[in-house]
Design an enzyme around this catalytic site. Structure first.
Site, PDB file in Angstrom:
ATOM      1  CG  HIS A 121     118.092   1.710  61.919  1.00  0.00           C
ATOM      2  ND1 HIS A 121     118.580   0.746  61.057  1.00  0.00           N
ATOM      3  CD2 HIS A 121     116.746   1.499  61.985  1.00  0.00           C
ATOM      4  CE1 HIS A 121     117.580  -0.005  60.623  1.00  0.00           C
ATOM      5  NE2 HIS A 121     116.458   0.426  61.166  1.00  0.00           N
ATOM      6  CG  ASP A 198     119.882   7.476  59.383  1.00  0.00           C
ATOM      7  OD1 ASP A 198     118.958   7.828  58.633  1.00  0.00           O
ATOM      8  OD2 ASP A 198     119.869   6.407  60.023  1.00  0.00           O
ATOM      9  CD  GLN A 201     112.382   7.290  61.874  1.00  0.00           C
ATOM     10  OE1 GLN A 201     111.279   7.815  62.032  1.00  0.00           O
ATOM     11  NE2 GLN A 201     112.521   6.064  61.400  1.00  0.00           N
ATOM     12  CE  LYS A 224     112.470   4.695  57.750  1.00  0.00           C
ATOM     13  NZ  LYS A 224     111.644   3.871  58.633  1.00  0.00           N
ATOM     14  CB  CYS A 362     116.508  -1.932  63.302  1.00  0.00           C
ATOM     15  SG  CYS A 362     115.606  -3.171  62.380  1.00  0.00           S
TER      16      CYS A 362
END
Length: 404
Positions: A121, A198, A201, A224, A362
């Site tokens: 991202h 990261d 997700q 999220k 993104c």
């Protein structure tokens, strides 16, 4: 087994209509919906406990502080973080990444190398480019194969004694592919490099154990994982967090302030300058409670079932191509149909009440890799159903017929 009808009843937004049709929400990779339990917790805070935390001796401040710190402990346990002080509240995943990258000059020096993957991202690319520009380091990129997996042979070749930092997402937001982060972390540590993963997700879709991963930094996005917007988490190993300078200055993050010099507070307050999103932090604890009640293993299993069914049904559409069609992935399907622009299809299915994401998500370098402008992305959550997938497939078929 999940009681989907009971779960769906917890999410009030799923009862609404869009353009005269029942809402089918397949944009969960952008943000998840919120159960009533989380919404109620926000209302409860502002109704009963609204006060600033950590600084007051009065009852409301102490009650709010206790609720906020109880939420930190819930998050600590949820991700198996060793100590609560290593669980830093931020405004979101992007804030968490920038908090590390802004101070990573203590780990990355001139002529060092920072490795990122080709499926990141923008929020996990740009801060590291900025770091490299500041210190004179080089940015290296792990290539992505045609199927959406990272080229791990190339990654191992990139590692050397100049590698100071490796950053990679756990799951690609653009493709849904789950990256082999444990292998990436272990290999990076062999050359004494730090690793940031990261987890935007992954945090609400699979069980994450930061100690089992042995990762140096891990970032999470509250919105999220059924929590509110404006709240996120940063985990770091304690020695790395102690070495990392603070990202922002202000109240709360100080020990002593004089005009001659300032000393900083210990963890976690060193990285929590100013009044935090108190209601968001408390509500994130309620989201963690909710996910624990449903069960992360149950969530992962059911979402994989939706992924398999959705993939099977979408492949019945002539000319449809899925990007990242591999076994190791989350419940995200990124696709295009023939030569039709994804925006056009997304606009038509929206008129039928179906929310999907279109564009480069993104993650523009991913689209450049496949030489496309963007994709249609359908991302599922544990409150979605196979019947909703059928509705989406029918809508896509209608859109393709109209646009062909």
């Amino acid at each position: 087994m999940l009681d989907i009808h009971k779960i769906r009843a917890d999410f009030p937004i799923l009862n609404r209509e869009v353009n005269g049709h029942p809402l089918v929400y397949f944009d969960n990779a952008a943000t998840s919906q919120k159960p009533q339990q989380v919404i109620d917790k926000i209302t409860e805070y502002y109704t009963l406990y609204n006060a600033n935390i950590h600084r007051g001796v009065h009852a409301l401040s102490q009650e709010a502080t206790d609720l906020f710190e109880a939420s930190r402990e819930k998050c600590r346990a949820f991700f198996n973080i060793p100590e609560a002080r290593q669980c830093i509240f931020t405004s979101g995943n992007t804030h968490s990444i920038n908090a590390v990258a802004s101070g990573a000059h203590v780990f990355v020096k001139k002529d060092d190398e920072v490795i990122v993957s080709a499926v990141e991202h923008h929020s996990n690319i740009v801060p590291w480019q900025m770091l490299c520009e500041r210190v004179g380091a080089q940015l290296k990129v792990i290539p992505v194969l045609d199927n959406g997996k990272l080229d791990m042979d190339a990654y191992h070749d990139l590692l050397n004694d100049k590698t100071a930092f490796v950053v990679v997402n756990h799951i690609s937001n653009a493709l849904g592919v789950t990256n082999p982060v444990k292998e990436i972390i272990d290999a990076a540590h062999e050359v004494n490099a730090k690793v940031l993963v990261d987890g935007a997700q992954s945090c609400g879709h699979m069980k994450v154990d930061v100690q089992a991963l042995d990762v140096d930094f891990y970032t999470m996005a509250g919105h999220k994982m059924c929590g509110p917007t404006g709240i996120g988490l940063l985990y770091g190993k304690e020695d790395a967090l102690n070495e990392l300078p603070p990202y922002q200055g202000g109240g709360e993050m100080i020990d002593q302030v004089t005009f001659e010099a300032t000393t900083y507070a210990g963890l976690p307050h060193k990285f929590e300058a100013g009044t935090p999103n108190i209601a968001g932090g408390i509500a994130l604890g309620a989201a963690v409670d909710y996910l624990n009640e449903v069960g992360m293993e149950n969530i992962a299993s059911y979402e994989n079932e939706l992924l398999e069914y959705g993939t099977e049904q979408l492949k019945k559409i002539d000319g449809l191509q899925i990007y990242g069609d591999v076994k190791e992935k989350a419940a995200v399907i990124s696709f295009n149909v023939a030569q039709i622009h994804p925006y056009d299809i997304g606009t038509i299915v929206d008129k039928l009440g179906i929310a999907v994401r279109t564009g480069h998500h993104c993650a523009q370098p991913v689209m450049d890799r496949y030489q496309i402008a963007g994709t249609i992305r359908a991302s599922f959550a544990f409150y979605n159903t196979k019947e909703e997938i059928d509705i989406m497939v029918q809508a896509l078929q209608r859109a393709v017929m109209m646009l062909s």
